[in-house]
Structures are given as C-alpha cells and as structure tokens.
Design a protein around this motif. Structure first.
Motif, PDB file in Angstrom:
ATOM      1  N   GLU A  69      30.147  48.351  44.269  1.00  0.00           N
ATOM      2  CA  GLU A  69      30.464  49.754  44.563  1.00  0.00           C
ATOM      3  C   GLU A  69      29.968  50.135  45.965  1.00  0.00           C
ATOM      4  O   GLU A  69      30.682  50.808  46.719  1.00  0.00           O
ATOM      5  CB  GLU A  69      29.830  50.675  43.524  1.00  0.00           C
ATOM      6  N   ARG A  70      28.772  49.708  46.292  1.00  0.00           N
ATOM      7  CA  ARG A  70      28.248  50.003  47.628  1.00  0.00           C
ATOM      8  C   ARG A  70      29.103  49.325  48.699  1.00  0.00           C
ATOM      9  O   ARG A  70      29.419  49.917  49.740  1.00  0.00           O
ATOM     10  CB  ARG A  70      26.803  49.536  47.734  1.00  0.00           C
ATOM     11  N   ILE A  88      36.629  46.253  40.011  1.00  0.00           N
ATOM     12  CA  ILE A  88      35.297  46.773  39.700  1.00  0.00           C
ATOM     13  C   ILE A  88      35.321  47.539  38.388  1.00  0.00           C
ATOM     14  O   ILE A  88      34.439  47.369  37.531  1.00  0.00           O
ATOM     15  CB  ILE A  88      34.782  47.666  40.845  1.00  0.00           C
ATOM     16  N   ASP A  89      36.337  48.383  38.205  1.00  0.00           N
ATOM     17  CA  ASP A  89      36.418  49.172  36.968  1.00  0.00           C
ATOM     18  C   ASP A  89      36.646  48.285  35.747  1.00  0.00           C
ATOM     19  O   ASP A  89      36.091  48.529  34.675  1.00  0.00           O
ATOM     20  CB  ASP A  89      37.537  50.211  37.075  1.00  0.00           C
ATOM     21  N   ARG A 134      22.612  48.764  43.810  1.00  0.00           N
ATOM     22  CA  ARG A 134      23.036  49.258  45.125  1.00  0.00           C
ATOM     23  C   ARG A 134      22.003  48.960  46.209  1.00  0.00           C
ATOM     24  O   ARG A 134      22.324  48.980  47.397  1.00  0.00           O
ATOM     25  CB  ARG A 134      23.285  50.770  45.055  1.00  0.00           C
ATOM     26  N   GLU A 144      23.243  49.271  37.208  1.00  0.00           N
ATOM     27  CA  GLU A 144      24.270  49.424  38.239  1.00  0.00           C
ATOM     28  C   GLU A 144      23.725  50.185  39.442  1.00  0.00           C
ATOM     29  O   GLU A 144      23.947  49.802  40.594  1.00  0.00           O
ATOM     30  CB  GLU A 144      25.493  50.148  37.680  1.00  0.00           C
ATOM     31  N   ILE A 183      27.801  44.883  39.964  1.00  0.00           N
ATOM     32  CA  ILE A 183      28.800  45.952  40.019  1.00  0.00           C
ATOM     33  C   ILE A 183      28.298  47.087  40.921  1.00  0.00           C
ATOM     34  O   ILE A 183      29.068  47.665  41.698  1.00  0.00           O
ATOM     35  CB  ILE A 183      29.131  46.455  38.605  1.00  0.00           C
ATOM     36  N   GLY A 184      26.997  47.394  40.844  1.00  0.00           N
ATOM     37  CA  GLY A 184      26.425  48.379  41.749  1.00  0.00           C
ATOM     38  C   GLY A 184      26.550  47.951  43.200  1.00  0.00           C
ATOM     39  O   GLY A 184      26.897  48.757  44.080  1.00  0.00           O
ATOM     40  N   ARG A 200      39.123  48.409  43.694  1.00  0.00           N
ATOM     41  CA  ARG A 200      38.797  49.490  42.755  1.00  0.00           C
ATOM     42  C   ARG A 200      39.135  49.074  41.319  1.00  0.00           C
ATOM     43  O   ARG A 200      38.345  49.292  40.390  1.00  0.00           O
ATOM     44  CB  ARG A 200      39.614  50.734  43.146  1.00  0.00           C
ATOM     45  N   ARG A 243      33.279  46.587  34.940  1.00  0.00           N
ATOM     46  CA  ARG A 243      32.338  47.532  34.348  1.00  0.00           C
ATOM     47  C   ARG A 243      32.643  47.760  32.870  1.00  0.00           C
ATOM     48  O   ARG A 243      31.741  47.745  32.020  1.00  0.00           O
ATOM     49  CB  ARG A 243      32.364  48.855  35.099  1.00  0.00           C
TER      50      ARG A 243
END
Length: 292
Positions: free
Chosen positions: A222-223, A259-260, A38, A34, A218-219, A256, A263
């Motif tokens: 998040e970015r 993504i969670d 990014r 993850e 997923i990384g 949000r 993960r």
C-alpha cells in the motif's frame, strides 16, 4: 528505538500479536500488522517483529514452565531477541521431511549436528536463542521424525558461517545467517513438547505467522502504491503527466486489484483461525503462500 518501545508499552500497545496475552484476535491483529508493515521499524516498536513473534507463540503454546520463565518472559519484555532454524543448504527445504540436521540423546543432553541457513535474526547481537528443528523421533514415520529444541546461541559448537544477502543487502545487524552445529550439547529439558512433535509445532506456528507476514507485506505494498501514484502525478514525459497515460493507469489498476485480492484472502484465513482453529484454516493458509 528504546524510547519508542517505552511509549508503546506505556500505551498498552505491546505484544499485540499474541491473543493469549493481548486479548486481540488473529483477525484484529491482521489489520494492525498491515499498518506496521508501512514502516520498516514499526513492528519492533510494539515487540511484534519476526521471528520473535513466531518463537514466542511456540513457547507460549508448547513450552513448559521452565522454558517460559527462562526464554518466553525475556522475549515478551524485549530483553532479548531470537531466531529460528529450519531451512538447510544441502537439501530442498521446501519439503521439510528432507531435513538432515540431527540430534541424539546422550544421557541428560541432546547432541546436535548439522547446518541451517536463512536463519533470520541470528546476526543480531541481542539474539540469545535459536529454536531449532531437527531430526529426532520415530524415524519410520515421515511426519513424526522431527523435533524442536531450544539452543542458547552461546553454546559451544555453533559457528556463524556467513550472512546471506537479499537483493544485495545482508540486512545488518539482523542478518539471515548460515549456521553450523558441530556436536552442540544442550540439556534434554530444552526439548519442546516431546520427540517427534516438530511438525505439529510448526503447523501451529506457521498459520498465524504467515498471516502476520502477509499483512505486513500488504502494508508495504500500500505504501509503495502510494509512492507510485505520487510519482505518476508529478513526473512528465511527452508533454503530459505519467498519470494521464493509459498504460500507467492500467498498471496502477492492476496493483490496486492485486493488493485488495491478497488482503481479502489473508483476512479470510485469519477469521477462520479465530472461529475454527489453525488446523481447519490450513487450506486458507496455503492460499496465502503466493503473497508471502
């Protein structure tokens, strides 16, 4: 890049994806993947970039000693790169049993004919081998009629037809190529595990590989969400910041949550592989497909 690789290797942050080499579990590596996701270059810095990771796993788990010495060791040392050939242009490759590329035993060699495309990494000048999935084995059995074989990229008869674009980019120099195999002859000793074992190898490769891929995405997500929030705080419209608008807040909240959710699903699959093995985790692995 080579300087970064040297630093990573000196720090012991090398080949982290391979439990048998790094001692790191699939679950532990998932968190690392993850973070690597990014940055578009991070995976290569630690010698953890696809498709080399999957190919190294195949050679580590299923290759013979000669194959490991000739191909696995240079890959583990980042001396060469590799690609993987499975998807074909003439058939619906979501069902791999449709595959048309064939190889036939002729003496001490196999003769390969067919086409592959979306062979990621085949355009890289450092790419020295392709692990190719073809039809060879028990043709009466749906899942025992496919095999995997190592094909050196400089073998006569391989034609790089064209790079395929993703969202308009051909992703040079890595590339996602369409390849033609015309009477390509390779030693029979390049066969991995045995005739008809292709699906068995593929399942062993795809389980951890999908976890790596999903966690990198997923990384990246998040970015991207971080950039979205930064812009929402800075940008103004109708005399107020975007972040103050209900519809923007709603969209950020949806991101949000998604993504969670992704993960947690991927981490559960990684844990199941560690505890019960790839075969037992196949259902959890399938749950991850929408995120890969």
């Amino acid at each position: 890049m080579e300087q970064l690789k040297a630093k990573a290797r000196k720090a012991g942050l090398w080949n982290l994806f391979l439990p048998g080499v790094s001692g790191i579990s699939v679950l532990e590596y998932a968190y690392m993947a993850e973070e690597m996701g990014r940055s578009p270059i991070a995976s290569e810095v630690f010698n953890c970039s696809a498709p080399d990771t999957g190919n190294m796993e195949v050679l580590h788990m299923y290759g013979n000693e000669e194959q490991k010495k000739t191909w696995l060791e240079p890959l583990l040392n980042a001396k060469i790169r590799s690609c993987f050939g499975m998807t074909e242009p003439q058939v619906a490759s979501s069902d791999a049993t449709n595959m048309e590329c064939t190889m036939k035993r002729v003496g001490n060699e196999y003769v390969i004919n067919g086409r592959k495309w979306w062979s990621s990494g085949a355009g890289d000048p450092r790419c020295k081998l392709i692990i190719l999935m073809t039809r060879a084995g028990d043709m009466k059995s749906r899942h025992s009629s496919h095999s995997m074989i190592i094909v050196p990229m400089e073998t006569p008869g391989i034609t790089k037809i064209r790079p395929l674009s993703v969202y308009g980019s051909e992703d040079p120099p890595h590339g996602h190529l369409e390849l033609k195999f015309e009477n390509v002859r390779v030693p029979a000793s390049n066969l991995i595990l045995g005739e008809g074992r292709g699906f068995e190898i593929a399942q062993g490769r795809l389980g951890p590989g999908r976890i790596h891929h999903c966690m990198r995405l997923i990384g990246l997500a998040e970015r991207s969400l971080g950039l979205l929030c930064d812009r929402a705080f800075q940008r103004k419209a109708f005399k107020k910041r975007l972040i103050e608008m209900d519809v923007i807040q709603h969209k950020i909240a949806e991101c949000r949550i998604s993504i969670d959710q992704a993960r947690l699903l991927v981490l559960k699959a990684a844990h199941t592989i560690d505890v019960r093995g790839v075969k037992a985790a196949r259902q959890q692995v399938q749950y991850k497909k929408p995120y890969s």
